[in-house]
Design an enzyme around this catalytic site. Sequence first.
Site, PDB file in Angstrom:
ATOM      1  N   HIS A  35      -6.780   4.084   5.032  1.00 32.46           N
ATOM      2  CA  HIS A  35      -6.034   3.922   6.287  1.00 32.46           C
ATOM      3  C   HIS A  35      -4.801   4.816   6.272  1.00 32.46           C
ATOM      4  O   HIS A  35      -4.427   5.329   5.219  1.00 32.46           O
ATOM      5  CB  HIS A  35      -5.600   2.463   6.448  1.00 32.46           C
ATOM      6  CG  HIS A  35      -4.579   2.048   5.418  1.00 32.46           C
ATOM      7  ND1 HIS A  35      -4.915   1.736   4.118  1.00 32.46           N
ATOM      8  CD2 HIS A  35      -3.218   1.947   5.487  1.00 32.46           C
ATOM      9  CE1 HIS A  35      -3.829   1.440   3.427  1.00 32.46           C
ATOM     10  NE2 HIS A  35      -2.771   1.573   4.228  1.00 32.46           N
ATOM     11  N   ASP A  50      -0.681   4.565   7.579  1.00 37.24           N
ATOM     12  CA  ASP A  50       0.244   3.504   7.981  1.00 37.24           C
ATOM     13  C   ASP A  50       0.689   3.734   9.418  1.00 37.24           C
ATOM     14  O   ASP A  50       1.027   4.855   9.800  1.00 37.24           O
ATOM     15  CB  ASP A  50       1.454   3.476   7.030  1.00 37.24           C
ATOM     16  CG  ASP A  50       1.057   2.958   5.650  1.00 37.24           C
ATOM     17  OD1 ASP A  50      -0.108   2.487   5.499  1.00 37.24           O
ATOM     18  OD2 ASP A  50       1.891   3.014   4.720  1.00 37.24           O
ATOM     19  N   HIS A  62      -4.697   6.753   2.726  1.00 39.62           N
ATOM     20  CA  HIS A  62      -4.631   6.224   1.360  1.00 39.62           C
ATOM     21  C   HIS A  62      -5.426   4.932   1.292  1.00 39.62           C
ATOM     22  O   HIS A  62      -5.786   4.356   2.316  1.00 39.62           O
ATOM     23  CB  HIS A  62      -3.180   6.059   0.917  1.00 39.62           C
ATOM     24  CG  HIS A  62      -2.339   5.249   1.863  1.00 39.62           C
ATOM     25  ND1 HIS A  62      -1.846   5.763   3.042  1.00 39.62           N
ATOM     26  CD2 HIS A  62      -1.928   3.964   1.815  1.00 39.62           C
ATOM     27  CE1 HIS A  62      -1.140   4.836   3.676  1.00 39.62           C
ATOM     28  NE2 HIS A  62      -1.186   3.727   2.948  1.00 39.62           N
ATOM     29  N   ARG A  68      -3.431  -7.190  -9.302  1.00 43.76           N
ATOM     30  CA  ARG A  68      -2.401  -6.167  -9.107  1.00 43.76           C
ATOM     31  C   ARG A  68      -1.448  -6.629  -8.012  1.00 43.76           C
ATOM     32  O   ARG A  68      -1.885  -7.264  -7.037  1.00 43.76           O
ATOM     33  CB  ARG A  68      -3.074  -4.847  -8.692  1.00 43.76           C
ATOM     34  CG  ARG A  68      -2.099  -3.759  -8.258  1.00 43.76           C
ATOM     35  CD  ARG A  68      -2.861  -2.532  -7.787  1.00 43.76           C
ATOM     36  NE  ARG A  68      -1.960  -1.450  -7.450  1.00 43.76           N
ATOM     37  CZ  ARG A  68      -1.530  -1.195  -6.223  1.00 43.76           C
ATOM     38  NH1 ARG A  68      -1.933  -1.948  -5.213  1.00 43.76           N
ATOM     39  NH2 ARG A  68      -0.711  -0.186  -6.009  1.00 43.76           N
TER      40      ARG A  68
HETATM   41  O1  LIG Z   1      -0.636  -1.763  -2.379  1.00 44.91           O
HETATM   42  C1  LIG Z   1      -0.498  -0.572  -2.288  1.00 44.91           C
HETATM   43  O2  LIG Z   1      -0.344   0.145  -3.277  1.00 44.91           O
HETATM   44  C2  LIG Z   1      -0.577   0.100  -0.947  1.00 44.91           C
HETATM   45  C3  LIG Z   1      -0.366  -0.807   0.221  1.00 44.91           C
HETATM   46  C4  LIG Z   1      -0.569  -0.134   1.501  1.00 44.91           C
HETATM   47  O3  LIG Z   1      -0.995   0.991   1.582  1.00 44.91           O
HETATM   48  C5  LIG Z   1      -0.279  -0.804   2.775  1.00 44.91           C
HETATM   49  O4  LIG Z   1      -0.010  -1.983   2.766  1.00 44.91           O
HETATM   50  O5  LIG Z   1      -0.343  -0.131   3.827  1.00 44.91           O
HETATM   51 FE   LIG Z   2      -0.694   1.786   3.540  1.00 46.65          FE
END
Ligand SMILES: O=C(O)CCC(=O)C(=O)O
Ligand SMILES: [Fe+2]
Length: 834
Positions: free
Chosen positions: A172, A174, A228, A238
């Site tokens: 996605h 952001d 990402h 995690r």
């Molecule tokens: O948890 C992560 O490393 C990325 C989180 C992420 O990309 C998001 O919440 O948009």
């Molecule tokens: Fe993200």
Amino acid sequence: MDPFDPPFRNTYKILFDKHFNNQLSTKSNKIEAVQEVNGCEFDLPLIDLSRLNQGGIESEYCKREIAKASAEWGFFQVVNHGVSQEVLDNLRIEQVEAFKKPFQDKVNGQCESDFPVDSYRWGTASATCLRQLAWSEAFHVPLSKISTVGGVTGLRYPSCPISPHVFGLMPHTDSDFLTILHQDHIGGLQLLKNGKWIAVNPKQETLIVIIGDLFQAWSNGTYKSVEHRVVANKHFERFSTAYFLCPSYDTIIESCEETSIYRRFSFKEFKQQVQDDVKSFGQKIGLSSRYKDSLVVNGRIQLEGIDVDETFSPLDVKNAFLHGDLSETVYMHQPPRFQVSEHPDYVCLLQRQGTDIAYLLLYVDDIVLTAFSKTLLQQIISSLHWEFSMTDLGSLNYFLGTYVMHDSSGLILSQRKYATEILERAGYGHGTLDYGLQLFSSSTTNLVAYSDTDWAGCPTTRRSTSSYYVFLGNNLLSWSSKCQLTLSRSSVEAEYHGVANVVAETCWLRNLLRELQTPLSSATLIYCDNASVVYLFAFFMFLYDISMRTFSPKDRLSHYLRSFIPGTDIAYLSLYVDDIVLTASSKTLLQQIISSLHQEFSMTELGSLNYFLGISVMRDSSGMILSQRMYATKILERAGMVGYNPSRTPVDIKSKLGDDGDPVSKPTLYRSLAGSLQYLTFTHPDISYVVQQVYLYMHDPREPHFSALKRILWYVREAEYRGVANAVAETCWLRNLLRDLHTPLSSAMLVHCDTVSGVYLSSNPVQHQGSKHTKIDIHFFRDLVAAGHVRVLHVPSRYRYADIFTKGLSSVLFEEFRTSLSVRCPPAPTAGEC
Ligand SMILES: O=C(O)CCC(=O)C(=O)O
Ligand SMILES: [Fe+2]
């Protein structure tokens, strides 16, 4: 599974079943998925933010690094960011505690009194396949003091035994302005760069900065909101914490640049659109084509016959790319900044831009781009960057193994490196390889081509090699040197094929130039060194013209002997330089063509055929007799042999010609007589053999050769060796000619040959190796035998008519064979000859 883990398996059971049933049938998917999911190790740009406080050049450099990383990566890490480790650690402790509450408590909002009731999320309600399911849970806590809509999100990715079949977070971008992320030591975050997934290695003390969609639109595509994802870990949970910087909902996002890629939009509108897309398509569409200032503004496109107000699914820009000409009239709604308030119902008529032209050359995944203006070029580059993850290599200097050097006059293309590699492979050292192709920057638009053909140049196939060069102004644009696909019986035919090739090439180039908006106004010039071909083409123009007027397109010319067959009407036209022989299946057609010819060219009509190229044509009840009597008399006169006694055969069977004897006193006369005799074989196939023999000594004629030549002349007063393959070549040409003349032969041609081994060789592809005298032609004619076009038969000596072409014969056999070749005396001299 821990009691606080969300019930992924039970809730999304259908997706799991569907996925793993499919997996059974496609085993390889798993391996691919694992390979793809590991990501490459690559270090993200790391920026020390304390430099910003140093002021002066250092802080300036730091800002530049940030800008560069935002443009090239859309992602970077920062240290010395000002958030203490203690704060980060405490944040994490709170976060872990919140997630370690029973699942039901989290759903019911009963774990943290400060958290809003609906702050907890997990999985992906809209997922229609496992790949769309997020194997993660999150608490979203608004920081109302900082922003009305921004906030901190704590994320937990439970260990995932079926990773990588499911992502922690699917790919996605952001939707905010900027994300600041802190991840723990487990890792799993990846970003997409140049089509590859790159792992963002965890570093405790760093924060990760991610450019969001709004920043990309605001910067007019300069800074990238990059895709990402998070790959869930098989064994460990995690945690990460993200701060999403968002403006208030009614904030309008627009770039301050004059030519903006994206239309103006509010954050609220964008958010809503993202949610709607996820609902409708299972994924976010994001900025993409939807927010671009273009045809698809408002998500509407107009199709022919359908009202402009109907709404369609958005175009997938990746597929809509490079779609060719837009010939339809296209309307679009008034874009937001350009609405005419008095006429809100007006639509805009789209017109093609006038002078702004860009050329894009795509080779697999390499692109060469050029445009009439720097602004346009930049605009396209940014659009491409947004749509595809790609690297901009700057101005063109290397493409497909070719170096491009720029100088004041234009470009020089060089394949030096490529050539060196070839030389190295071949074991030759480095030669002088510095030559390249110069391209001049010029605006000339003359297309000029040069064509030449080497007739029957290939010793194996007897095919001709034709070559051409095409210049646009001073620039060599296209060239070729290729063996022709078909056999040509004459140099004119071969040359004609060569010119036809270059005509096709220049047509293509003209069309290409027209498509590239630089149409040529002058005619293409084609130079060819064969006068007959030039006449031929002049004739074609004419024939094309009359065929267009008279016949349907399918019946237009196809070869240099032209025929018209709109029904059963056929006309044959044979052109030799500027002499024409014309015949037609009906008198009307003949007359029609003759009068058209008269209109077009100034020419004399010589009536019915009786003399053509030194050959007289006599008719009798059985057909025609062709005779070169007058031509033969002239040869005899030249040789001073008019009064000599005739000889019954053209060749002496006792003596064989060799290299010895005294040189002749008049070698030029010898050559001229031999040349004339060659032409005489046209109506005297019986002398072909011996003429060919005397021809062999043209370079150094000796007395015995002259005697042999005289003997032919004695005989003429009243022979070219061709082997089996030559006969085949000849008959092939005749077959093709007959097919062109619409009288194709249906049965295989029979070639009689006197040696049994010749017959055997023709049908046996392996055995020919040892027989050197047949080597040259054997491949060619064996192919024809294999294809069933030719059959080679052994002929008993009594019927060896071809012997007349290959050896001296006794007068009895000679006369018998000559008769079998239809060589006979004409009834009487004709008017044409006297
Ligand atoms: O948890 C992560 O490393 C990325 C989180 C992420 O990309 C998001 O919440 O948009
Ligand atoms: Fe993200």
